[in-house]
Design a protein around this motif. Structure first.
Motif: not given
Length: 489
Positions: A225, A291, A416, A419-420, A422-423
């Protein structure tokens, strides 16, 4: 001989047992929602912002490992003894967390607390599988599962109230009276269920390799992350080590007298399908839990409090769906159509959530997330029942623990991944879209992945074999613990 329930338990005794199990489960279920509210204050006090995620990570890691290990050990030493040990571990480690003077102490004590938490979120479902007949257990598992929704609704509020009025250490100390109450109820009401023909041989090789395999995988996913802080060679090395440990774990389980995770379980297609469906259900539920509030705050401009209130209908629908699903299974004695319906409903929910944009009104957000909540709630009793029904009483402990284990794995792996996504979307859109538009696009992409997961879950659901649930007791007469009386014909 016939049985109305596995044991000659009076109605008030059943109520006491369920109360004890639910209070014990509530201690662990409250942990995440309360900690999410209190953690900013904790980090500010202990000055460890760079380690913000680690108190959560250490707890999740040890609790996931504990689910499998202590599920098996409870076969040997008895459910009651292991459950009480779990509560005591959780309470003592909560006190230690409350007295932490730096972030590293907190991370360590949270890891110990996770061991107790893993026991508490799995043993109650195992016990319900043993004290009720196959048809009856569906109803009671649905009731037991509502504890998670209750904790999700009340946890953030309780965490805020305790933190604001008593300081962040109070969120740990509050576990003490609840834990004592749970121990008292369980000591008074619960027989010590255990399997008489299980050899008292502990699978040390399996425990060591399993712990190392899961720990290194978990650390790799956590490090991935933040690629700026952790180079790829470290992450790759951890993944390679995890793979080697998993291979050694498989070898150890093949040789073990009493393996902590018998590989023969996976030869049963119902177990394999239920494991995968449990994993997918957890991932899909958390796509909404994480989310939807972020969208409400980041895109619609709602406050943290209002975004929390926005989630109450979803969590209420999750609770209601869990209870109703348990009642339907108990009434009809069948489950396959419910599994199919679950993924259809979840699929509709994530499809609708993927359409959210800057013009989406809050009431549609409530409606879409509530649909997802209905489907997610159905999963709680479903897969415990499908898996338990496919095995003999000897395997109820490890089978039930495995379902909870795979739910945790779904969270560990896909949170995770979300999250990846999104980033990556935010970075790639930084020069072409406004921050709000980039956030919308990133959340839409997350729900596009959720659509794929829901479709996979639906396809797999059709592969699930159905064994109609009978009325028989899950325990044979010789497995009735001392002091419990069989009901004569």
């Amino acid at each position: 001989m016939t049985y109305e329930t596995p044991y000659n338990l009076a109605k008030d005794k059943i109520i006491m047992i369920m109360a004890g199990l639910m209070v014990g489960l509530l201690v662990a279920a409250f942990d995440y929602s309360i900690m999410a509210t209190a953690m900013p204050r904790v980090i500010n006090s202990l000055q460890g912002m760079e380690y913000y995620v680690w108190p959560f990570t250490s707890y999740m890691l040890t609790s996931t490992i504990a689910i499998i290990i202590f599920g098996k050990l409870s076969d040997i030493y008895g459910r009651k003894h292991v459950l009480i040990a779990g509560i005591v571990t959780f309470v003592i480690s909560s006190i230690l967390c409350g007295f932490s003077t730096n972030i590293f102490q907190l991370i360590l004590f949270r890891g110990i607390q996770g061991i107790g938490g893993g026991i508490l979120i799995s043993l109650p479902f195992i016990i319900v599988g043993e004290i009720f007949s196959v048809r009856e257990r569906a109803k009671y598992m649905g009731i037991l599962a509502t504890v998670f929704a209750l904790a999700d609704v009340l946890g953030p509020v309780l965490g805020g109230v305790i933190t604001d009025n008593f300081g962040w250490r109070g969120v740990f100390f509050v576990n003490v009276p609840i834990g004592i109450m749970a121990v008292g109820l369980i000591l008074y009401s619960l027989p010590n269920f255990k399997l008489p023909d299980v050899k008292k041989v502990i699978d040390y090789s399996g425990i060591i390799t399993f712990t190392l395999a899961l720990s290194s995988m978990f650390l790799a996913l956590t490090f991935a992350g933040d690629l700026n802080a952790y180079p790829l060679w470290e992450i790759g090395g951890l993944l390679l080590f995890s793979l080697v440990m998993f291979v050694l774990f498989i070898g150890a389980e093949k040789k073990a007298v009493e393996p902590i995770l018998p590989l023969r379980l996976f030869k049963n297609s119902i177990f394999s399908v239920s494991s995968l469906e449990s994993l997918l259900s957890a991932a899909l539920m958390f796509s909404g839990v994480i989310y939807v509030p972020l969208f409400a705050q980041g895109v619609l401009g709602m406050s943290a409090t209002d975004s929390g209130l926005l989630m109450i209908p979803m969590l209420f629908s999750l609770t209601l769906a869990s209870i109703i699903t348990g009642q339907i299974i108990s009434w009809r004695g069948k489950y396959k159509n419910l599994v199919i319906a679950e993924f259809i409903i979840i699929g509709i929910g994530v499809v609708l959530l993927s359409t959210m944009n800057v013009h989406t009104p809050y009431y549609l957000l409530v409606a879409y997330s509530t649909i997802l909540g209905v489907g997610s709630g159905m999963a709680y009793p479903l897969f415990n029942i499908t898996a338990q029904n496919a095995f003999t009483p000897k395997d109820i402990g490890i089978v039930t623990a495995s379902m909870r284990f795979f739910r945790n794995i779904g969270t560990i792996v896909f949170v995770p991944v979300f999250g990846y996504i999104m980033n990556l979307t935010m970075v790639n859109s930084a020069t072409t879209l406004s921050k709000t538009q980039a956030l919308v696009l990133s959340i839409q992409n997350i729900f596009f992945l959720a659509i794929i997961l829901a479709l996979v879950g639906l396809i797999v659901a059709f592969l699930l074999k159905e064994i109609p649930l009978g009325e028989d007791s899950p325990l044979s007469p010789e497995e009735v613990p001392e002091g419990m009386v069989e009901k004569p014909e």
